[in-house]
Design an enzyme around this catalytic site. Structure first.
Site, short mmCIF file in Angstrom:
data_model
loop_
_atom_site.label_atom_id
_atom_site.label_comp_id
_atom_site.label_asym_id
_atom_site.label_seq_id
_atom_site.Cartn_x
_atom_site.Cartn_y
_atom_site.Cartn_z
N HIS A 479 0.84 -1.21 0.00
CA HIS A 479 0.00 0.00 0.00
C HIS A 479 0.87 1.26 0.00
O HIS A 479 0.69 2.15 -0.85
CB HIS A 479 -0.92 -0.01 1.23
CG HIS A 479 -1.82 1.17 1.34
ND1 HIS A 479 -3.14 1.14 0.96
CD2 HIS A 479 -1.61 2.45 1.78
CE1 HIS A 479 -3.70 2.33 1.15
NE2 HIS A 479 -2.77 3.14 1.65
N GLU A 480 1.80 1.34 0.94
CA GLU A 480 2.63 2.55 1.03
C GLU A 480 3.56 2.69 -0.17
O GLU A 480 3.83 3.80 -0.63
CB GLU A 480 3.42 2.54 2.35
CG GLU A 480 2.57 2.55 3.61
CD GLU A 480 1.59 3.71 3.67
OE1 GLU A 480 1.85 4.77 3.05
OE2 GLU A 480 0.54 3.56 4.33
N HIS A 483 1.73 4.43 -2.90
CA HIS A 483 1.82 5.89 -2.81
C HIS A 483 3.16 6.39 -3.37
O HIS A 483 3.22 7.36 -4.13
CB HIS A 483 1.70 6.33 -1.36
CG HIS A 483 0.31 6.32 -0.82
ND1 HIS A 483 -0.75 6.94 -1.45
CD2 HIS A 483 -0.20 5.78 0.32
CE1 HIS A 483 -1.85 6.78 -0.73
NE2 HIS A 483 -1.55 6.07 0.34
N HIS A 486 3.31 6.26 -7.08
CA HIS A 486 2.50 7.33 -7.66
C HIS A 486 3.35 8.59 -7.80
O HIS A 486 3.32 9.28 -8.83
CB HIS A 486 1.29 7.59 -6.76
CG HIS A 486 0.20 8.40 -7.40
ND1 HIS A 486 -0.95 8.77 -6.74
CD2 HIS A 486 0.08 8.93 -8.65
CE1 HIS A 486 -1.72 9.48 -7.54
NE2 HIS A 486 -1.12 9.59 -8.70
#
Length: 701
Positions: A479-480, A483, A486
């Protein structure tokens, strides 16, 4: 043990590990499966934190502060000058970039640096930058210059993206009421300050334990909780306690109503409503959703209602199964599953139906193995490698940090990710992503590389072996890193909209999508192997693990729908004088959740997300729905599809917030993003996962 023997033990373990894994682990996995290399510097000068020479010592923050204050004045003068020769949006973005480089860096150092002199200097820098921003927010000539450009067009040629970003800057300006008459503007400033104070007080109260006199707690349950003198202390909900009386008692006692919290919440909601009305919005929800993916609270409510209707029979089936489990466990034929039972029976079902054993998956998910899996996935999808990079003296804030260079096979270096993965004294206990420097196109045509930090709270690697991750920790890592990627893969002209600097209800899409990859057996097979024997995880374990992530998905999603609906209700028409926030909770729960409200409880007074995500709590639900839609459309058939990965990068990730997120999603998925289509997408996923779970249970029975 002496320092020398500790070093010898660590070197001995690293030697054995490297010798054993030379033909199985990649260099990246080997690096992350060992403690970060600590080299003694005899000759080279410190380069400063993050390679910034000003930060060779803590006093550099004062220099950075003074420099940005001076530069801000120069940029303001340029923006309001009649002889301006640059696009207004470029000047504003440079101003934003200059401030963010100091503010974002200082905010990270303030909470993460182990040395108090650095944290204090960083905090002072944060306060100073806030002062600069506040002065900008009251600079009428600067606002008027930007407003003229937005309304009448720039004297310099601009693109559609330039115009969109300029409108975002103008909206940010107007949040502080600069466009209002002076008396109204001052009222907006006071409301913003009061809202901040109320939010801080409410969050502090939300985490305080319930302290009750012993005489107010039935004798049969007093012993479940710690005591202090004549008081009983309840610090949380005890959701996984085996004793049902303990679960119920903790729920009823911890969530007892609090007059002070009720007053704070009502005042917070009232002030937010008045703020929105002062700024020209119908409700606070309309203000908060301006420029979001969903755009208007009416669309959010339609999505919530559509999803709620389809979820109800599926969630009811979950609760019926929990009731069966509770009756078998208790031996009582008429008991029902209650709201305090749901986490407990979710865990029990995983253990009973899937024979999940505590920690059985840990040995197959070493940190190095997981990083290797991420590297494999990123290479397959985007042609991107993660390269462990040696840091220069003074570049890191602690000795256990890794630095990754993100390198594209054609475009070269894309940016840097600093990995602050291990727990330590004083470090926040949270998994999160920090932007240190945003990417942007520079005047000479080159690109300012993004720099981010990914922070986790993993256990330190030991001499006997690497850090091992639970499946939930693997999800968090992916998940991190979603980010972070992205930020790395965005290639925007303006840093104000780079990477994760987009609408709240879109910022979580890339990170949630990465969780889908982390839950796919085909992806896990590429790296899940025993850290000692290197045996791959068995097919049986793999299928059980992936199935366990979707247990009771309908009821869990319904809970998120309930929370989102409550948040929207609170930030709609404003609090009514003739009812409490608990009255609103009771009403919303009866409409959106399958288990009844428990009398004399006030769960919302512990709901701290109302402060940071006011009117935006729905954002995670919408992000998950969009991520699910993207997964089903492009990656479910083949999670390593390079063509799909390149398309996703070019049409979603590359743009950050430079294009309205609703437009990005509709173009990428080639379909209008209606509430019905969004709800159908998530329901399809829930039904598919439920079918897989049933098939697995049948095959094991």
């Amino acid at each position: 043990m002496s320092q020398i023997s500790r070093i010898a033990s660590r070197l001995s373990w690293k030697h054995r590990h490297r010798h054993r894994s030379v033909s199985t682990w990649t260099p990246l996995a080997t690096a992350f499966n060992a403690p970060p290399a600590r080299r003694i510097n005899f000759t080279r000068d410190d380069v400063g934190l993050f390679g910034m020479p000003e930060l060779r010592n803590f006093e550099g923050f004062y220099l950075l502060r003074d420099n940005v204050e001076s530069k801000s004045q120069d940029l303001i003068a340029e923006a309001i000058s009649a002889q301006r020769s640059r696009k207004m949006v470029d000047i504003f973005d440079e101003l934003s970039d200059s401030l963010c480089k100091v503010a974002d860096l200082a905010e990270f150092v303030r909470i993460a640096h182990p040395k108090s002199k650095y944290t204090q200097a960083a905090e002072e820098a944060c306060i100073s930058i806030c002062g600069v921003v506040e002065s900008l927010n009251t600079h009428k000539p600067l606002y008027q210059a930007l407003s003229r450009v937005v309304e009448q067009g720039d004297t310099q040629p601009t693109t559609e993206v330039d115009q969109h970003v300029a409108r975002l800057f103008l909206f940010d300006f107007e949040q502080c009421g600069i466009h209002l008459p002076e008396e109204e503007r001052l009222r907006v400033v006071r409301l913003n300050d009061y809202i901040l104070q109320l939010g801080q007080k409410f969050m502090n109260g939300a985490v305080q334990p319930s302290v009750l006199p012993r005489s107010h707690v039935p004798e049969a349950i007093r012993n479940y909780f710690p005591t202090s003198g004549e008081n009983v202390i309840i610090t949380g909900l005890c959701t996984n306690a085996e004793n049902v009386q303990m679960r119920e008692a903790a729920y009823r006692l911890y969530l007892q109503p609090s007059e002070s919290q009720e007053e704070l919440l009502r005042d917070l909601l009232l002030c937010r409503h008045e703020l929105a009305r002062s700024c020209g919005f119908e409700t606070y929800a309309h203000r908060a959703l301006n420029g979001s993916t969903m755009e208007r609270p009416e669309v959010v409510r339609e999505f919530i209602d559509e999803l709620s209707e389809q979820l109800r029979p599926r969630a009811d089936a979950d609760f019926a199964l929990m009731t069966q489990m509770k009756r078998r466990e208790s031996g009582q034929a008429k008991v029902l599953a209650e709201i305090w039972d749901t986490p407990y029976f979710t865990t029990q079902l995983k253990r009973q139906s899937l024979e999940e054993q505590a920690n059985e998956f840990l040995p197959y998910f070493s940190l190095g193995g997981c990083m290797e899996g991420l590297d494999n996935l990123l290479q397959a999808l985007y042609g991107v490698r993660l390269e462990n990079t040696e840091m220069q003296p003074g570049e890191s804030w602690h000795g256990d940090i890794y630095k990754l260079a993100v390198v594209h096979e054609r475009d070269g270096l894309l940016g840097y990710i600093y990995c602050d993965f291990f727990e330590r004294a004083g470090k926040p206990n949270q998994d999160c992503h920090f932007t240190i420097q945003g990417g942007k196109r520079l005047p000479d045509g080159s690109y300012q590389l993004p720099v981010v930090v990914v922070m986790l709270g993993l256990a330190q690697p030991r001499w006997s072996g690497p850090t091992l991750l639970s499946p939930a920790r693997v999800d968090n890592l992916f998940h991190e890193m979603g980010h972070a990627m992205h930020s790395m893969l965005a290639r925007t002209e303006h840093q104000h909209v780079t990477g994760t600097r987009c609408s709240t209800d879109f910022a979580e899409v890339p990170s949630v999508l990465m969780e889908y990859f982390a839950a796919d057996p085909r992806v896990l097979r590429t790296f899940a192997r025993h850290f000692q024997t290197h045996e791959p995880i068995s097919e049986d374990m793999l299928q059980r693990l992936c199935a366990s992530k979707h247990m009771f998905a309908a009821s869990e999603t319904q809970l998120q729908v309930f929370y989102s609906a409550l948040d929207q209700e609170y930030h709609g028409a404003g609090p009514r004088q003739d009812s409490s926030t608990t009255d609103t909770l009771r009403s919303v729960q009866s409409r959106y959740y399958g288990l009844p409200y428990v009398e004399n409880t006030a769960w919302q007074l512990r709901f701290s997300h109302l402060v940071g995500y006011g009117a935006k709590y729905y954002a995670y639900l919408v992000s998950k729905t969009i991520a699910s839609w993207i997964w089903q459309t492009y990656f479910e058939a083949n999670p390593f599809n390079r063509q799909a990965g390149e398309k996703y990068r070019a049409e979603i990730l590359a743009h950050g917030g430079a294009v309205p997120s609703r437009k990005l999603v509709a173009n990428f998925l080639q379909r209008e993003m209606t509430p019905r289509i969004l709800a159908d997408s998530l329901i399809t996923e829930i039904d598919t996962d439920e079918s897989k779970i049933k098939d697995l249970m049948v095959s094991r029975s």
